[in-house]
Design an enzyme around this catalytic site. Sequence first.
Site, mmCIF file in Angstrom:
data_model
loop_
_atom_site.group_PDB
_atom_site.id
_atom_site.type_symbol
_atom_site.label_atom_id
_atom_site.label_comp_id
_atom_site.label_asym_id
_atom_site.label_seq_id
_atom_site.Cartn_x
_atom_site.Cartn_y
_atom_site.Cartn_z
ATOM 1 N N CYS A 1 7.839 6.584 11.125
ATOM 2 C CA CYS A 1 7.612 5.460 10.211
ATOM 3 C C CYS A 1 7.817 4.205 11.040
ATOM 4 C CB CYS A 1 8.604 5.519 9.055
ATOM 5 S SG CYS A 1 8.579 4.037 8.035
ATOM 6 N N GLU B 1 13.570 -3.081 4.321
ATOM 7 C CA GLU B 1 12.853 -4.184 3.651
ATOM 8 C C GLU B 1 13.839 -5.214 3.100
ATOM 9 O OE1 GLU B 1 9.519 -5.037 3.034
ATOM 10 O OE2 GLU B 1 8.936 -3.542 4.513
ATOM 11 N N ASP C 1 0.469 -2.479 7.099
ATOM 12 C CA ASP C 1 1.531 -1.551 6.742
ATOM 13 C C ASP C 1 1.921 -1.845 5.292
ATOM 14 O OD1 ASP C 1 3.675 0.326 7.073
ATOM 15 O OD2 ASP C 1 5.057 -1.335 7.314
ATOM 16 N N SER C 2 2.860 -1.058 4.779
ATOM 17 C CA SER C 2 3.346 -1.333 3.421
ATOM 18 C C SER C 2 4.216 -2.592 3.390
ATOM 19 C CB SER C 2 4.162 -0.137 2.923
ATOM 20 O OG SER C 2 5.276 0.072 3.778
ATOM 21 N N HIS D 1 8.744 1.378 10.295
ATOM 22 C CA HIS D 1 9.937 0.575 9.979
ATOM 23 C C HIS D 1 11.146 0.987 10.838
ATOM 24 C CE1 HIS D 1 7.842 -0.422 6.181
ATOM 25 N NE2 HIS D 1 8.789 -1.318 5.943
ATOM 26 N N CYS E 1 1.020 2.232 10.212
ATOM 27 C CA CYS E 1 1.694 2.901 9.100
ATOM 28 C C CYS E 1 1.418 4.395 9.224
ATOM 29 C CB CYS E 1 1.115 2.357 7.794
ATOM 30 S SG CYS E 1 1.594 3.275 6.342
HETATM 31 N N1 DGL Z 1 5.948 1.921 7.641
HETATM 32 C C1 DGL Z 1 5.144 2.877 6.952
HETATM 33 C C2 DGL Z 1 5.019 4.157 7.719
HETATM 34 O O1 DGL Z 1 4.966 4.107 8.927
HETATM 35 C C3 DGL Z 1 5.344 3.001 5.458
HETATM 36 C C4 DGL Z 1 6.737 3.178 5.007
HETATM 37 C C5 DGL Z 1 6.902 3.195 3.510
HETATM 38 O O2 DGL Z 1 6.483 2.239 2.851
HETATM 39 O O3 DGL Z 1 7.459 4.185 2.998
HETATM 40 O O4 DGL Z 1 4.898 5.212 7.183
#
Ligand code: DGL
Length: 266
Positions: free
Chosen positions: A186, A154, A11-12, A188, A74
């Site tokens: 997302c 984050e 993931d990011s 996150h 992600c």
């Molecule tokens: N967690 C990632 C997603 O599901 C990336 C979120 C991001 O860095 O903007 O899209």
Amino acid sequence: MNRNKGIGVFDSGVGGLTVANAISKTLPEEKIIYFGDTAHVPYGDKTETQIIKYVHNIIDFFCTKGIKALVMACNTSSAIVLPRLNGRLNIPTLGVIEFASRMALETSKNERIGVVANPLTVKNGAYKRTIKNISLNGTMVFQSPCKRWVPLIEAGNVSGEEVEEIVRQDLKPLIDSKIDTLILGCTHYPYLIPTINKIMNHGIKIIDPAKAVAEHLKKSLEEREMLSNNENSLHEFFVSGDPEEFQKMGSRFFGGKIPTVKKVEL
Ligand code: DGL
């Protein structure tokens, strides 16, 4: 292929740990090799060309490690890169969007589904396309780009007045559209579920595909007779940014402390 090779999950940043957590619960004997592209987080303010480049570098890194399956934990990568791979990697390669879309379609009664995601995933339109392709009815999809959510998470901010206000503003158009199902588009966002629940009417069902992804991974490794038989496998964590920062935040979010994080230059 060696059945005790790791499963690559990326993931990011810390978002993909929500999926890694589900994988480690469903498949406790598997070794996860996690990559957080923290030098480039958030992905939501990048271009599709940039995301393609980042993800190809991550895939090259996993190839040097040797993995038996790849999970794009992600949504942005699943939307932009997964369709372009066309099954070219010779290992099971899973994204998150189709799982979330199917779950939402099974859940929604009024055929009005909301999606919260970063601006790039929203712009790509993968959820609208996927739901339209699967649904036999004219299910309506309403999207809300939430550009402030990933930076908050984050930084470890998942509750409190400031967070609630931002989440309220971004959910409002979806609530006004009378959705009965909300896709967390997302990885996150599951960290914000308590805040989302505070704001949303409890009739609205929240969709987080992490568990479904883990179940599908289990099935596909089973079919290939590739399930690990190593009871002592240890996960490994890598980042492109600051390893200490990731260790601190990641340990808070991952079910169990993250012992070491290594930095990789991609
Ligand atoms: N967690 C990632 C997603 O599901 C990336 C979120 C991001 O860095 O903007 O899209």
